[in-house]
Design a protein around this motif. Structure first.
Motif, short mmCIF file in Angstrom:
data_model
loop_
_atom_site.label_atom_id
_atom_site.label_comp_id
_atom_site.label_asym_id
_atom_site.label_seq_id
_atom_site.Cartn_x
_atom_site.Cartn_y
_atom_site.Cartn_z
N UNK A 132 0.78 -0.78 -10.39
CA UNK A 132 0.20 0.43 -9.80
C UNK A 132 0.26 1.61 -10.75
N UNK A 133 1.26 1.64 -11.63
CA UNK A 133 1.39 2.78 -12.55
C UNK A 133 0.13 3.00 -13.38
N UNK A 134 -0.38 1.97 -14.09
CA UNK A 134 -1.63 2.20 -14.83
C UNK A 134 -2.88 2.08 -13.97
N UNK A 135 -2.80 1.41 -12.82
CA UNK A 135 -4.01 1.13 -12.04
C UNK A 135 -4.52 2.33 -11.27
N UNK A 136 -3.63 3.22 -10.82
CA UNK A 136 -4.07 4.29 -9.93
C UNK A 136 -4.68 5.48 -10.67
N UNK A 137 -4.54 5.51 -12.00
CA UNK A 137 -5.07 6.66 -12.74
C UNK A 137 -6.57 6.80 -12.55
N UNK A 163 -5.89 16.36 -2.27
CA UNK A 163 -4.57 16.29 -1.65
C UNK A 163 -4.68 16.05 -0.14
N UNK A 164 -5.74 16.55 0.50
CA UNK A 164 -5.95 16.25 1.91
C UNK A 164 -6.18 14.75 2.11
N UNK A 165 -6.93 14.12 1.21
CA UNK A 165 -7.16 12.68 1.29
C UNK A 165 -5.83 11.93 1.21
N UNK A 166 -4.97 12.37 0.32
CA UNK A 166 -3.66 11.73 0.19
C UNK A 166 -2.84 11.90 1.46
N UNK A 173 0.41 6.81 -6.50
CA UNK A 173 -0.81 7.60 -6.46
C UNK A 173 -0.50 9.09 -6.32
N UNK A 174 0.52 9.42 -5.52
CA UNK A 174 0.89 10.82 -5.36
C UNK A 174 1.30 11.43 -6.70
N UNK A 189 0.84 -1.20 0.00
CA UNK A 189 0.00 0.00 0.00
C UNK A 189 0.87 1.25 0.00
N UNK A 190 1.98 1.23 0.75
CA UNK A 190 2.89 2.38 0.77
C UNK A 190 3.45 2.65 -0.62
N UNK A 191 3.79 1.60 -1.35
CA UNK A 191 4.30 1.79 -2.71
C UNK A 191 3.21 2.29 -3.66
N UNK A 192 1.99 1.78 -3.51
CA UNK A 192 0.89 2.28 -4.33
C UNK A 192 0.65 3.76 -4.04
N UNK A 193 0.79 4.16 -2.78
CA UNK A 193 0.59 5.56 -2.42
C UNK A 193 1.63 6.45 -3.07
#
Length: 492
Positions: free
Chosen positions: A152-157, A174-177, A29-30, A22-26
């Motif tokens: 994660x690269x194509x999935x988070x879009x 950005x607050x959610x992030x 995602x950022x 999840x940390x890597x996906x985040x």
């Protein structure tokens, strides 16, 4: 590196893999959230296109420059401690776009976010290594982690676009992030066990720090190069030279004479090949997704939400490559399997260069082909078992550098197109023609880099199927096998 105890390590191994994934996906995602929120940021802060380019560049430079230093700091002071610091920086940096419109503060926040991303990326892999004893369990965890990062690269879009659409403004997104980063920060000491610092690792921090400037300069130079009208051959040459840099980091600084250096290069050519291939493939994947996102919106008149759905086939392609390529590597050798995957990616880029990228129907097949080839990014165990000597930590750093190069080179080519449009100023029709030409150049660059990776794999990686390895026997006094930090540890 050793963990604080075998039993605690095994008890937390499952939640650790999830949290670190999840940390890597985040991290991904950022990057995606910021890119999709650029129009809102541009209007709020009054930035020019040049200002936006600097916001993207400073992140790429910091992200690409720090993997070696982040890994060395984790070995010297404890991986969980360094990861925690990265999550703190990520939380603070995510708050800045939500509360401030100052251009200078935004620039500094992107630099901090790039540093945080590098620290989290390096620490996540090391902590997965520490959470599992050497053997099939660690192999599976590393494999799953690598495919999650690649997909994660194509999935988070799509979720990024949905969040931006649902929010009243970009600040809410950005607050959610920032809240998500804070939650991970709170869970880190609960789920993860601190690693014991490696004896003598503190002395290697200075050596790793010396590579921050060369790596950062390379990422900046890739961005500068992409923003100038240079030949495709020159861009390919610079990209391949950059792909060799992770190996140079490992070779130089040992006080060897040139003949000894070349002799070691020959002995370690398989590891060099593995790192180089991963860097080139990561460059292609990161660059393709950025170019397709822009092309589908400008040439295909697709909304960001539609683009998010259009990118999902890439996730399926990467997962398919992750499932198929290890089987092929076990049967025909990792050299042939990786070379074949890179050739498939080159075919996908070739189809895009011939057909263009103006709609979902035109991109779905080539996107699947390129993504399947990028399944190479999920082969850390395959490379290790091939006898190449490539370690997951080094492969992770190579992927990190490649992603930074792709995020600089490919959009830079499109920036040249924007500059041409500004000089000519002949209307939207001409602008779309320029964009189509720039996307075509990017796809040709993808063909060249994928073919370069194919050649490197054939020349350096073993082309015979490896003999099956016996299961490791547990060591006396250690539950479940060798602790991390022994000879079986990629981070040792």
């Amino acid at each position: 590196m050793a963990s604080s105890g075998g039993t605690g390590r095994l008890r937390r191994s499952g939640p650790a893999v999830v949290l670190l994934g999840v940390a890597q996906v985040l991290v991904v995602f950022d990057t995606t959230m910021f890119a999709m929120g650029l129009p809102w940021i541009m209007a709020r802060a009054g930035l020019t296109v040049s200002g936006l380019t600097w916001l993207l560049t400073v992140y790429s430079v910091c992200f690409a420059a720090l993997p070696a230093l982040a890994a060395a700091l984790g070995e010297a002071f404890g991986q969980r401690r360094v990861l925690t610091g990265g999550l703190v920086l990520s939380t603070l940096a995510a708050v800045v776009p939500a509360v401030s419109s100052d251009a200078s503060l935004l620039l500094w926040s992107r630099a901090v976010q790039g540093i945080a991303a590098a620290v989290v990326t390096a620490g996540a892999l090391a902590l997965i290594d520490a959470a599992h004893p050497a053997g099939p369990g660690r192999d599976r965890a590393l494999s799953v982690h690598f495919v999650v990062v690649a997909a994660a690269l194509p999935a988070v879009l799509l979720p990024a676009v949905l969040l931006l659409d649902a929010a009243d403004d970009g600040g809410t997104a950005f607050w959610v992030q920032a809240v998500a980063s804070a939650v991970l920060l709170l869970l880190t000491p609960v789920v993860l066990t601190e690693t014991t610092p490696v004896p003598g690792a503190a002395r290697r921090v200075g050596s790793a720090a010396r590579w921050v400037v060369p790596l950062g300069f390379l990422a900046w130079f890739a961005d500068w190069l992409g923003n100038h009208s240079v030949s495709l051959e020159t861009v390919v040459l610079i990209a391949v030279a950059g792909a060799l840099l992770p190996s140079l980091v490992a070779w130089l600084g040992r006080g060897e004479r040139m003949p000894e250096l070349f002799a070691r290069l020959y002995r370690q050519r398989a590891a060099v090949g593995a790192y180089t291939v991963v860097t080139l493939v990561a460059t292609c994947l990161a660059g393709l997704l950025l170019v397709l996102s822009l092309s589908l919106q400008l040439l295909g008149a697709m909304s960001p939400l539609q683009v998010g759905w259009a990118m999902l086939p890439a996730v399926a392609g990467i997962v398919l490559g992750w499932l198929v390529l290890p089987v092929l590597a076990a049967r025909i050798g990792v050299g042939f399997a990786v070379a074949g995957a890179c050739a498939v990616a080159a075919a996908g880029f070739l189809v895009l260069s011939l057909r263009g990228a103006a709609g979902f129907g035109e991109v779905v097949l080539p996107l699947l082909l390129v993504a399947f080839g990028c399944g190479v990014l999920a082969l850390p165990v395959g490379f290790a078992r091939s006898g190449s000597g490539a370690r997951p930590q080094g492969l992770n750093a190579s992927r990190q550098l490649g992603a930074g190069l792709g995020a600089s080179l490919f959009p830079g080519i499109l920036t040249v197109v924007q500059q041409e449009e500004a000089r000519n100023a002949t209307g939207m029709k001409a602008y779309r023609s320029f964009v189509a030409h720039g996307a075509h150049d990017c796809f040709q660059l993808g063909v060249a880099l994928s073919l370069a990776a194919t050649v490197v794999a054939l020349l350096t990686l073993t082309r015979v199927a490896p003999a099956p390895e016996p299961e490791p026997e547990p060591e006396p006094g250690v539950s479940g096998g060798a602790p991390a930090g022994t000879a079986g540890s990629p981070g040792s």
